[in-house]
Scaffold this motif. Structure first.
Motif, PDB file in Angstrom:
ATOM      1  N   LEU A  25      -8.039   2.177  -9.745  1.00 50.44           N
ATOM      2  CA  LEU A  25      -7.573   2.936  -8.440  1.00 50.44           C
ATOM      3  C   LEU A  25      -8.630   2.134  -7.852  1.00 50.44           C
ATOM      4  CD1 LEU A  25      -6.508   6.517  -9.576  1.00 50.44           C
ATOM      5  CD2 LEU A  25      -4.927   4.969  -9.130  1.00 50.44           C
ATOM      6  N   LEU A  26      -9.982   2.144  -7.946  1.00 49.14           N
ATOM      7  CA  LEU A  26     -10.281   1.968  -6.768  1.00 49.14           C
ATOM      8  C   LEU A  26     -10.470  -0.126  -6.533  1.00 49.14           C
ATOM      9  CD1 LEU A  26     -14.146   3.343  -7.686  1.00 49.14           C
ATOM     10  CD2 LEU A  26     -12.435   4.553  -5.825  1.00 49.14           C
ATOM     11  N   LEU A  27     -10.309  -0.360  -7.941  1.00 49.56           N
ATOM     12  CA  LEU A  27      -9.304  -1.738  -6.854  1.00 49.56           C
ATOM     13  C   LEU A  27      -8.525  -1.811  -6.102  1.00 49.56           C
ATOM     14  CD1 LEU A  27     -10.465  -4.452  -8.088  1.00 49.56           C
ATOM     15  CD2 LEU A  27      -8.950  -4.453  -9.888  1.00 49.56           C
ATOM     16  N   ALA A  28      -7.525  -1.208  -6.640  1.00 51.07           N
ATOM     17  CA  ALA A  28      -6.156  -1.260  -5.978  1.00 51.07           C
ATOM     18  C   ALA A  28      -6.408  -1.196  -4.676  1.00 51.07           C
ATOM     19  CB  ALA A  28      -5.352  -0.236  -6.896  1.00 51.07           C
ATOM     20  N   ALA A  29      -7.145   0.072  -4.117  1.00 51.23           N
ATOM     21  CA  ALA A  29      -7.436   0.764  -2.402  1.00 51.23           C
ATOM     22  C   ALA A  29      -8.586  -0.102  -1.980  1.00 51.23           C
ATOM     23  CB  ALA A  29      -8.277   1.727  -3.293  1.00 51.23           C
ATOM     24  N   ALA A  30      -9.657  -0.965  -2.787  1.00 49.06           N
ATOM     25  CA  ALA A  30     -10.501  -1.588  -2.396  1.00 49.06           C
ATOM     26  C   ALA A  30      -9.353  -3.125  -1.389  1.00 49.06           C
ATOM     27  CB  ALA A  30     -11.591  -1.911  -2.955  1.00 49.06           C
ATOM     28  N   PHE A  31      -8.943  -3.561  -2.409  1.00 47.25           N
ATOM     29  CA  PHE A  31      -7.563  -4.375  -2.269  1.00 47.25           C
ATOM     30  C   PHE A  31      -6.344  -3.951  -1.216  1.00 47.25           C
ATOM     31  CE2 PHE A  31      -4.269  -7.193  -2.946  1.00 47.25           C
ATOM     32  CZ  PHE A  31      -3.937  -8.070  -3.305  1.00 47.25           C
ATOM     33  N   ALA A  32      -5.984  -3.075  -1.401  1.00 49.10           N
ATOM     34  CA  ALA A  32      -5.229  -2.741  -0.311  1.00 49.10           C
ATOM     35  C   ALA A  32      -5.547  -3.149   1.170  1.00 49.10           C
ATOM     36  CB  ALA A  32      -4.239  -1.833  -0.286  1.00 49.10           C
ATOM     37  N   MET A  33      -7.209  -2.569   1.569  1.00 48.13           N
ATOM     38  CA  MET A  33      -7.981  -2.008   2.550  1.00 48.13           C
ATOM     39  C   MET A  33      -7.771  -3.883   2.718  1.00 48.13           C
ATOM     40  SD  MET A  33     -10.283   0.895   1.742  1.00 48.13           S
ATOM     41  CE  MET A  33     -10.021   2.477   1.369  1.00 48.13           C
ATOM     42  N   VAL A  34      -8.677  -4.690   2.341  1.00 45.39           N
ATOM     43  CA  VAL A  34      -8.778  -5.930   2.700  1.00 45.39           C
ATOM     44  C   VAL A  34      -7.549  -6.500   2.570  1.00 45.39           C
ATOM     45  CG1 VAL A  34      -9.295  -7.978   1.493  1.00 45.39           C
ATOM     46  CG2 VAL A  34     -10.274  -6.522   0.830  1.00 45.39           C
ATOM     47  N   VAL A  35      -6.550  -6.144   2.108  1.00 50.70           N
ATOM     48  CA  VAL A  35      -5.556  -6.922   2.470  1.00 50.70           C
ATOM     49  C   VAL A  35      -4.911  -6.965   4.211  1.00 50.70           C
ATOM     50  CG1 VAL A  35      -2.676  -7.475   2.361  1.00 50.70           C
ATOM     51  CG2 VAL A  35      -4.054  -7.469   0.346  1.00 50.70           C
ATOM     52  N   ARG A  36      -4.651  -5.861   4.462  1.00 49.60           N
ATOM     53  CA  ARG A  36      -5.098  -4.758   5.852  1.00 49.60           C
ATOM     54  C   ARG A  36      -5.523  -5.263   6.826  1.00 49.60           C
ATOM     55  NH1 ARG A  36      -2.350  -2.679  10.018  1.00 49.60           N
ATOM     56  NH2 ARG A  36      -3.791  -1.778  11.869  1.00 49.60           N
ATOM     57  N   VAL A  80       0.413   2.197  -6.836  1.00 44.57           N
ATOM     58  CA  VAL A  80      -0.515   2.186  -7.541  1.00 44.57           C
ATOM     59  C   VAL A  80       0.107   3.436  -8.546  1.00 44.57           C
ATOM     60  CG1 VAL A  80      -2.511   2.736  -8.395  1.00 44.57           C
ATOM     61  CG2 VAL A  80      -2.261   0.355  -6.883  1.00 44.57           C
ATOM     62  N   GLY A  81       0.203   4.242  -7.262  1.00 47.21           N
ATOM     63  CA  GLY A  81       0.482   5.061  -8.913  1.00 47.21           C
ATOM     64  C   GLY A  81       2.053   5.901  -9.954  1.00 47.21           C
ATOM     65  N   LEU A  82       2.573   5.213  -9.534  1.00 41.12           N
ATOM     66  CA  LEU A  82       4.139   4.411 -10.352  1.00 41.12           C
ATOM     67  C   LEU A  82       3.812   4.017 -12.195  1.00 41.12           C
ATOM     68  CD1 LEU A  82       6.526   2.365  -8.070  1.00 41.12           C
ATOM     69  CD2 LEU A  82       6.712   4.547  -9.135  1.00 41.12           C
ATOM     70  N   PHE A  83       2.365   3.088 -11.874  1.00 43.35           N
ATOM     71  CA  PHE A  83       1.853   3.090 -13.213  1.00 43.35           C
ATOM     72  C   PHE A  83       0.477   3.872 -13.447  1.00 43.35           C
ATOM     73  CE2 PHE A  83       2.996  -1.077 -11.385  1.00 43.35           C
ATOM     74  CZ  PHE A  83       4.198  -1.107 -11.960  1.00 43.35           C
ATOM     75  N   ASN A  84       0.278   4.789 -13.166  1.00 40.44           N
ATOM     76  CA  ASN A  84      -0.836   6.044 -13.334  1.00 40.44           C
ATOM     77  C   ASN A  84      -0.327   7.296 -13.573  1.00 40.44           C
ATOM     78  OD1 ASN A  84      -3.349   3.972 -14.077  1.00 40.44           O
ATOM     79  ND2 ASN A  84      -2.275   3.560 -12.046  1.00 40.44           N
ATOM     80  N   VAL A  85       1.037   8.001 -13.602  1.00 42.65           N
ATOM     81  CA  VAL A  85       1.319   8.806 -13.337  1.00 42.65           C
ATOM     82  C   VAL A  85       0.818  10.339 -13.616  1.00 42.65           C
ATOM     83  CG1 VAL A  85       3.786  10.572 -12.928  1.00 42.65           C
ATOM     84  CG2 VAL A  85       3.514   8.078 -12.482  1.00 42.65           C
ATOM     85  N   VAL A  95       4.237   9.648  -5.888  1.00 39.04           N
ATOM     86  CA  VAL A  95       4.284  10.083  -7.159  1.00 39.04           C
ATOM     87  C   VAL A  95       4.679  10.511  -7.945  1.00 39.04           C
ATOM     88  CG1 VAL A  95       4.549   8.740  -8.741  1.00 39.04           C
ATOM     89  CG2 VAL A  95       3.961   7.524  -7.041  1.00 39.04           C
ATOM     90  N   LEU A  96       3.346  11.525  -7.941  1.00 34.91           N
ATOM     91  CA  LEU A  96       3.573  12.738  -8.787  1.00 34.91           C
ATOM     92  C   LEU A  96       4.645  13.389  -8.589  1.00 34.91           C
ATOM     93  CD1 LEU A  96       1.571  14.889 -10.778  1.00 34.91           C
ATOM     94  CD2 LEU A  96       0.298  15.532  -9.053  1.00 34.91           C
TER      95      LEU A  96
END
Length: 438
Positions: A4-15, A40-45, A310-311
């Motif tokens: 989750l942290l990796l995905a959030a950081a990646f999205a922030m960098v792209v933005r 990300v939530g779709l794969f970690n429900v 997603v939840l």
């Protein structure tokens, strides 16, 4: 958690790397981070609920709210509640907002009759405060008159600080365990919290403002160390106030107001004495790091909303929850604002714009997560989480994605001459007619 942290950081960098291009397409940080959270939530429900309902998440939300309240207080110029344009803000905050809170509670009672009225008040506190992050392009659009922009910006800066004591009262009244409290018991708890918070906020804000000024004048502080000191101010205020059993949220907001006020007074004194070395932009410079960190924190909150979406979809969303959120985003704000501005010098179009532009954002997210974590597991907590997510996502769609058409419509209907802003006498208040927006 690492994923989750990796995905959030990646999205922030792209933005961050494509911010200008995305802004031209009206794809602000809220929209980008919500979409990333959904992906990300779709794969970690299965892990979402456990991650949200933890003590770590609760403390993180509390600190983020304290930082946001401090930043709001330092960005909102003192004295804006009264006067020419400021009187409009007083109408919206002191008349329209209480009516909206009452209407939201009544709507909740009609749609969720099984919930206690303390929980309904809690839901109202979560959904009523505005935040212009989802509609930043609209509120900055020059097609809006200065009066409209000023009113909207100051309202969004003050409303979360005003609502936070009521939110705490409702949370205590609803009960953080299976045992609930009577209104008198809750009030007896909140009043000492509030008094301690006011004292702590004023003392820390005044002391910090004075020390920062003395350090600048003596040359003891560098630009970097000053930014670090201001960054730590809300954390210091919140933790110190909580340590004496006070309301850390109120203290952070009051500290920001006191800090800015002391800065303005001391700066005006230096200018009067002819001290050429006095830096007129020291406050804005010192706040840069705090504002950047706040931007990261708010993007994190929008990412959490995407994951939470997603939840709640997997659990199911009732028509009552959707109807309540639709009402809160429209008539429950629109009607009270129009009533409060009746008789003002605003045109009908300006009153309509102020009523229509009421997006929900970070404040709603943080209040909702705190309520979800504090309340016992059950219908009340689940309902608040669902309403929080649906309300924020609805606002992103209504005020964020719809920002382009709204801005074009305003530009097409703009009058040839807009009223000019009244220049403040205080040199520390000169500058842009709008405040910095999260």
């Amino acid at each position: 958690m690492n994923t989750l942290l990796l995905a959030a950081a990646f999205a922030m960098v792209v933005r961050s790397l494509a911010a200008n291009r995305l802004d031209r397409w009206y794809l602000g940080a809220p929209i980008v981070m919500v979409l990333a959270g959904v992906a990300v939530g779709l794969f970690n429900v299965s892990a979402i609920a456990e991650g949200l309902n933890t003590e770590a998440s609760q403390h993180a939300a509390e600190i983020i709210l304290a930082v946001l309240l401090f930043v709001d207080a330092t960005e909102v110029r003192a004295g804006r509640l009264w006067g020419a344009y400021p009187g409009l803000v007083a109408r919206v905050l002191l008349v329209a907002m209480p009516i909206s809170l009452a209407l939201a509670a009544v709507a909740g009672w009609l749609l969720f009759p099984d919930l206690p009225w303390a929980v309904l008040l809690l839901i109202a506190c979560v959904t009523v405060p505005t935040d212009f992050a989802p509609a930043e392009r609209v509120v900055r659009d020059p097609a809006l008159s200065v009066r409209v922009r000023s009113t909207l910006n100051v309202e969004s800066g003050y409303n979360d600080g005003i609502v936070s004591p009521l939110f705490l009262f409702a949370l205590i009244l609803a009960g953080t365990t299976s045992e609930t409290r009577t209104p008198l018991e809750a009030l007896a708890t909140v009043l000492p919290f509030a008094i301690k918070a006011l004292v702590a906020g004023v003392v820390i804000g005044v002391l910090l403002g004075w020390l920062m000024d003395r350090a600048h004048q003596a040359g003891w502080v560098s630009e970097q160390s000053a930014r670090v000191a201001v960054l730590l101010a809300p954390l210091l205020t919140y933790t110190a106030t909580v340590a004496i059993d006070g309301n850390g949220f109120v203290a952070s907001f009051v500290c920001g107001i006191a800090f800015r006020y002391v800065h303005r007074i001391l700066k005006a004194r230096h200018v009067h004495k002819g001290r050429a070395e006095a830096r007129t932009d020291s406050l804005n410079t010192d706040l840069h790091l705090l504002e950047d960190v706040t931007g990261l924190l708010t993007m994190t909150m929008w990412f959490v909303v995407g994951i939470s979406a997603v939840l709640i979809v997997s659990l199911g969303v009732s028509w009552q929850e959707v109807l309540f959120c639709a009402a809160v985003l429209t008539v429950i704000r629109f009607v009270p604002v129009l009533l409060s501005l009746t008789g003002s010098k605003l045109s009908g179009r300006e009153r309509t714009l102020i009523g229509a532009l009421g997006p929900r954002g970070t404040t709603t997210i943080v209040f909702g997560l705190l309520a979800f974590n504090k309340l016992p597991e059950g219908t009340a907590a689940d309902t608040i989480l669902t309403i929080t997510v649906v309300c924020v996502l609805g606002s992103v769609a209504l005020h964020g994605i719809g920002a382009g058409p709204v801005a074009q419509l305003m530009a097409a209907r703009r009058k040839p001459a807009e009223p000019r802003s009244v220049q403040p006498a205080d040199p520390g208040q000169a500058g842009s007619s709008t405040e910095s927006i999260r």
